[in-house]
Design a protein around this motif. Structure first.
Motif, PDB file in Angstrom:
ATOM      1  N   UNK A   1       0.810  -1.223   0.000  1.00 34.15           N
ATOM      2  CA  UNK A   1       0.000   0.000   0.000  1.00 34.15           C
ATOM      3  C   UNK A   1       0.844   1.274   0.000  1.00 34.15           C
ATOM      4  N   UNK A   2       2.144   1.146   0.268  1.00 29.82           N
ATOM      5  CA  UNK A   2       3.013   2.307   0.167  1.00 29.82           C
ATOM      6  C   UNK A   2       3.459   2.559  -1.273  1.00 29.82           C
ATOM      7  N   UNK A   3       3.094   1.637  -2.162  1.00 27.32           N
ATOM      8  CA  UNK A   3       3.325   1.818  -3.599  1.00 27.32           C
ATOM      9  C   UNK A   3       1.999   2.007  -4.353  1.00 27.32           C
ATOM     10  N   UNK A   4       1.049   1.110  -4.068  1.00 25.95           N
ATOM     11  CA  UNK A   4      -0.221   1.153  -4.811  1.00 25.95           C
ATOM     12  C   UNK A   4      -1.195   2.116  -4.134  1.00 25.95           C
ATOM     13  N   UNK A   5      -1.529   3.185  -4.833  1.00 26.92           N
ATOM     14  CA  UNK A   5      -2.286   4.271  -4.220  1.00 26.92           C
ATOM     15  C   UNK A   5      -3.766   3.971  -4.039  1.00 26.92           C
ATOM     16  N   UNK A   6      -4.291   2.986  -4.746  1.00 27.84           N
ATOM     17  CA  UNK A   6      -5.707   2.625  -4.604  1.00 27.84           C
ATOM     18  C   UNK A   6      -5.895   1.359  -3.777  1.00 27.84           C
ATOM     19  N   UNK A   7      -4.867   0.998  -3.022  1.00 24.80           N
ATOM     20  CA  UNK A   7      -4.951  -0.210  -2.198  1.00 24.80           C
ATOM     21  C   UNK A   7      -6.073  -0.100  -1.168  1.00 24.80           C
ATOM     22  N   UNK A   8      -6.780  -1.231  -0.990  1.00 23.83           N
ATOM     23  CA  UNK A   8      -7.834  -1.304   0.025  1.00 23.83           C
ATOM     24  C   UNK A   8      -7.785  -2.669   0.688  1.00 23.83           C
ATOM     25  N   UNK A   9      -8.033  -2.730   1.993  1.00 24.06           N
ATOM     26  CA  UNK A   9      -8.091  -4.034   2.678  1.00 24.06           C
ATOM     27  C   UNK A   9      -9.356  -4.777   2.272  1.00 24.06           C
ATOM     28  N   UNK A  10      -9.417  -6.047   2.595  1.00 25.04           N
ATOM     29  CA  UNK A  10     -10.601  -6.834   2.247  1.00 25.04           C
ATOM     30  C   UNK A  10     -11.845  -6.285   2.941  1.00 25.04           C
ATOM     31  N   UNK A  11     -11.693  -5.847   4.179  1.00 20.50           N
ATOM     32  CA  UNK A  11     -12.821  -5.300   4.920  1.00 20.50           C
ATOM     33  C   UNK A  11     -12.419  -3.980   5.579  1.00 20.50           C
ATOM     34  N   UNK A  12     -13.386  -3.088   5.722  1.00 20.97           N
ATOM     35  CA  UNK A  12     -13.128  -1.818   6.373  1.00 20.97           C
ATOM     36  C   UNK A  12     -12.343  -0.868   5.492  1.00 20.97           C
ATOM     37  N   UNK A  13     -11.850   0.185   6.099  1.00 22.22           N
ATOM     38  CA  UNK A  13     -11.074   1.164   5.338  1.00 22.22           C
ATOM     39  C   UNK A  13      -9.736   1.491   5.990  1.00 22.22           C
ATOM     40  N   UNK A  14      -9.292   0.622   6.871  1.00 22.14           N
ATOM     41  CA  UNK A  14      -7.991   0.781   7.514  1.00 22.14           C
ATOM     42  C   UNK A  14      -7.180  -0.496   7.340  1.00 22.14           C
ATOM     43  N   UNK A  15      -5.861  -0.396   7.174  1.00 18.73           N
ATOM     44  CA  UNK A  15      -5.056   0.835   7.064  1.00 18.73           C
ATOM     45  C   UNK A  15      -5.228   1.520   5.711  1.00 18.73           C
ATOM     46  N   UNK A  16      -4.710   2.711   5.605  1.00 14.27           N
ATOM     47  CA  UNK A  16      -4.849   3.511   4.400  1.00 14.27           C
ATOM     48  C   UNK A  16      -3.641   3.347   3.482  1.00 14.27           C
ATOM     49  N   UNK A  17      -3.912   3.468   2.197  1.00 14.49           N
ATOM     50  CA  UNK A  17      -2.827   3.512   1.218  1.00 14.49           C
ATOM     51  C   UNK A  17      -2.217   4.908   1.211  1.00 14.49           C
ATOM     52  N   UNK A  18      -0.918   4.978   1.000  1.00 19.74           N
ATOM     53  CA  UNK A  18      -0.255   6.284   0.942  1.00 19.74           C
ATOM     54  C   UNK A  18       0.490   6.507  -0.375  1.00 19.74           C
ATOM     55  N   UNK A  19       1.101   5.451  -0.901  1.00 19.31           N
ATOM     56  CA  UNK A  19       1.845   5.595  -2.149  1.00 19.31           C
ATOM     57  C   UNK A  19       3.140   6.358  -2.024  1.00 19.31           C
TER      58      UNK A  19
END
Length: 242
Positions: A68-86
């Motif tokens: 998620x520190x590379x892919x800016x649209x990364x999302x976990x399977x459930x919820x919205x945490x942790x966040x992607x940063x890129x």
């Protein structure tokens, strides 16, 4: 006068042809990429294939980091945490843009060695989707729809998923993604994490590789990149452990 114009035209055509023979290689990932020194085996191998003047190699990696520190649209399977940063992607692209400035490339190849952190955090279910998204993100930013990619498959460090619960899931996702694309492939690392480390300690199925293992990894990355570019690669071949 006519002969001078013809010479200039020929010279400019030759320059353009030489420029389009250039090949850009982008290496990134976490610790097992960070510990790889391209100058030892990777760069000499691709330079031997294409010529030193036709090769540009860019590497940026940092240990212990999730995708998620590379892919800016990364999302976990459930919820919205942790966040992607890129943030690591942006850092990588600064290096790429600086190295590629003013040049055109016949091919661009992305070499990726990462996944340990995602396996540790239990994000294996979204890993294939995330890595595929990262590859498309890079393709779009570079303005290329012909990007090649080589994935370093996770080793046999934790095949029972004891320490890293999604180890085999990430490992399998890497293979599936590579084999689904005619422009992708993967390399085996199962034999690179045994031996002696730099401090003289014995390694056996370690998370990281031996000094010799990193040299071999660099060679494998280079050889698979060359095979993709030359059109002789066979995804999932015996050389890749299949």
């Amino acid at each position: 006068m006519k002969s001078v114009l013809l010479f200039v035209l020929f010279f400019m055509t030759s320059l353009n042809a030489q420029d389009l023979e250039k090949h850009l290689f982008i290496l990134s990932g976490q610790s097992n990429m960070a510990r790889l020194n391209p100058k030892l085996t990777f760069t000499p191998t691709v330079e031997a294939a294409f010529g030193k003047e036709n090769v540009v190699v860019v590497k940026d990696a940092m240990g212990g980091r999730p995708i998620r520190l590379w892919y800016k649209d990364w999302k976990p399977r459930e919820g919205d945490e942790p966040k992607a940063t890129g943030e690591l992607y942006d850092r990588l692209m600064k290096k790429v843009n600086a190295a590629a400035k003013g040049q055109e490339f016949e091919t661009v190849t992305f070499i990726w060695m990462q996944g340990e952190r995602d396996a540790s955090e239990g994000h294996g279910e979204v890993y294939a989707e995330s890595l595929n998204g990262l590859i498309h993100q890079l393709s779009e930013d570079l303005g290329r729809d012909d990007l090649y990619f080589v994935i370093g498959r996770l080793s046999d460090f934790d095949m029972m998923n004891v320490k890293y619960p999604h180890w085999t899931m990430v490992r399998e996702a890497q293979v599936q993604l590579a084999e689904a694309s005619p422009r992708g492939t993967w390399v085996d690392t199962d034999d690179l994490n045994d031996g002696i480390d730099r401090k003289g300690n014995v390694l056996e199925n370690d998370l990281h590789y031996s000094p010799e293992g990193y040299k071999i990894l660099g060679t494998r990355f280079a050889e698979e990149s060359i095979a993709l570019i030359s059109g002789s690669n066979s995804v999932g071949s015996a050389e890749n452990g299949m």
